[in-house]
Design an enzyme around this catalytic site. Structure first.
Site, PDB file in Angstrom:
ATOM      1  N   HIS A 187     -51.675 -20.143 -32.208  1.00 30.92           N
ATOM      2  CA  HIS A 187     -50.349 -19.611 -31.876  1.00 30.92           C
ATOM      3  C   HIS A 187     -50.272 -19.110 -30.440  1.00 30.92           C
ATOM      4  O   HIS A 187     -49.175 -18.853 -29.917  1.00 30.92           O
ATOM      5  CB  HIS A 187     -49.990 -18.481 -32.845  1.00 30.92           C
ATOM      6  N   ARG A 188     -51.399 -18.950 -29.761  1.00 33.06           N
ATOM      7  CA  ARG A 188     -51.364 -18.563 -28.352  1.00 33.06           C
ATOM      8  C   ARG A 188     -50.958 -19.748 -27.475  1.00 33.06           C
ATOM      9  O   ARG A 188     -50.479 -19.561 -26.355  1.00 33.06           O
ATOM     10  CB  ARG A 188     -52.742 -18.063 -27.904  1.00 33.06           C
TER      11      ARG A 188
END
Length: 435
Positions: free
Chosen positions: A407-408
């Site tokens: 998700h980064r």
């Protein structure tokens, strides 16, 4: 002359374990000659001597581990000194005069004759299987070149051992019939019943501890690192594989087995095309920014008896479906035969993990650092489903895909668009042949 040190065979290798020494102190060693088998976190492989000389000392014994660059053996004393001749073994003590020698136990029928440890020739995979199952390699008959013991020999030995009949218990002699005796005397007054001692519940038996192999240690370390440090998001989509299966059957008809392609090869090809369109999924996170990789190198998960290996198909963006299929077959065979080299396990930018052959319909995978995503592939199920927007029910071949993404690096919407592109390519599979 230089000492022999533990080589570094991979950028993330930290230590290696000595599986077997191929030379013993006093032996002449020539540069480039195999001297030992070592197990790293990924492979078991023979290492070669870096220089010529006489092996004077083994520093790290078989079964022991050493960090990279640590001294594991010495040639010519490590400073050019000549090695002393190996000490001769003491002769076996003879039996005392007047006593017959102890009888030699006959060898079980069907077992290979015992040989000295130095004479045993076995592949690294066969040795690993023998260690895991407690098999003495001296009792295994090798069928490989020059009598070399291979994986199939270990499997045959295990099958024969499990099929061996259990020993027949010795008959128990009947108890003798008691002779007549005089009538017993009158019983004495009964004593008061004893107070029962408190019953203590037995503590559970200790479980058997199986030491971790280097491969399992690395899997544990890297998966824990990924799960703790990578914020995973999971997105799933269902794919109609009817057209893909029909195309595969038509294309594989009449082709040699080694030239045929699998469903997983089609998934890899579809992912390669989708990753070009969504480069954030073919990337790695760093504190300086997102690193988008210039090539698509897809790792394919291969299950082994003692762990998991993911050899890498490089440059998938330029490969045809046939090229992907041939390279996948080659890498899988090397992995299962214990012949893969560390360079074939490095450089992956994306991973495909398929558990459909085990009957698994859907699962999630953990991202392999430093990649940004991996795809979990389930089995193809033939199920009744509605045709398009009508009420007509037809049979469809459905397969579930689940993307795990960092998700980064990306978000759910981009992950969903990526999966829809993979779905489009698989449901319109002619694009896989012309792309």
């Amino acid at each position: 002359m230089p000492d022999i040190t533990m080589p570094k065979m991979g950028f993330d290798m930290q230590e290696g374990t000595i599986v077997r020494w191929l030379k013993k102190p006093g032996d002449m060693v020539r540069r480039g000659e195999p001297i030992a088998e070592i197990e790293t976190d990924k492979v078991t492989i023979e290492i070669e001597a870096f220089a010529s000389g006489i092996l004077t000392e083994i520093v790290v014994q078989e079964g022991q581990s050493a960090p990279v660059n640590a001294v594991i053996a010495r040639l010519d004393g490590g400073n050019g000194a000549q090695a002393s001749a190996p000490t001769a073994e003491a002769p076996a003590a003879s039996a005392p005069v007047g006593e017959a020698p102890a009888p030699v136990a006959p060898q079980p029928v069907g077992e290979a004759p015992a040989v000295e440890a130095g004479e045993i020739r076995a592949s690294p995979l066969a040795r690993r299987l023998a260690r895991e199952h407690g098999i003495d390699l001296r009792q295994v008959r090798g069928t490989g070149p020059a009598g070399r013991i291979v994986k199939e020999d270990i499997e045959a030995y295990l099958a024969a051992r499990s099929a061996a009949p259990a020993p027949t218990p010795a008959p128990v002699a009947p108890a003798p019939t008691p002779s007549p005796v005089a009538p017993p005397p009158a019983p004495a007054p009964a004593a008061p019943p004893p107070v029962p001692a408190p019953v203590t519940a037995p503590s559970p038996a200790a479980g058997v501890v199986t030491p971790l192999s280097n491969m399992r240690k690395t899997i544990a370390r890297r998966m824990l690192q990924s799960w703790q440090q990578f914020p995973h998001i999971f997105v799933s989509i269902e794919v109609d594989m009817g057209a893909a299966l029909a195309l595969r059957a038509q294309a594989n008809a009449g082709r040699a087995k080694e030239e045929q392609f699998s469903v997983n090869d089609m998934v890899v090809k579809a992912c390669a095309g989708a990753l070009l369109a969504f480069p954030n999924l073919n990337a790695s996170y760093s504190d300086e920014g997102i690193i988008q990789h210039p090539t698509v190198n897809i790792a394919i998960a291969v299950a082994l008896e003692n762990g998991l290996m993911a050899p890498v198909i490089t440059n998938c963006q330029d490969r045809s479906l046939g090229s992907i299929a041939r390279e996948a077959k080659r890498l899988i065979a090397l992995a299962r035969e214990g012949k893969i080299t560390p360079d074939l396990l490095q450089g992956g930018t994306f991973t495909v993990s398929n558990m459909g052959m085990y009957g698994i319909t859907e699962f999630t995978s953990i991202i392999t650092p430093p990649q940004a995503a991996s795809l979990a592939v389930g089995m193809i199920r033939r199920v009744p489903a509605f045709k398009d927007d009508s009420d007509e029910v037809v049979a469809k071949h459905l397969m579930m895909l689940t993307l795990s993404a960092d998700h980064r690096v990306t978000d759910g919407a981009e992950a969903a668009r990526f999966l829809n592109e993979v779905k489009r390519l698989l449901e319109q599979p002619l694009a896989l042949l012309v792309g």
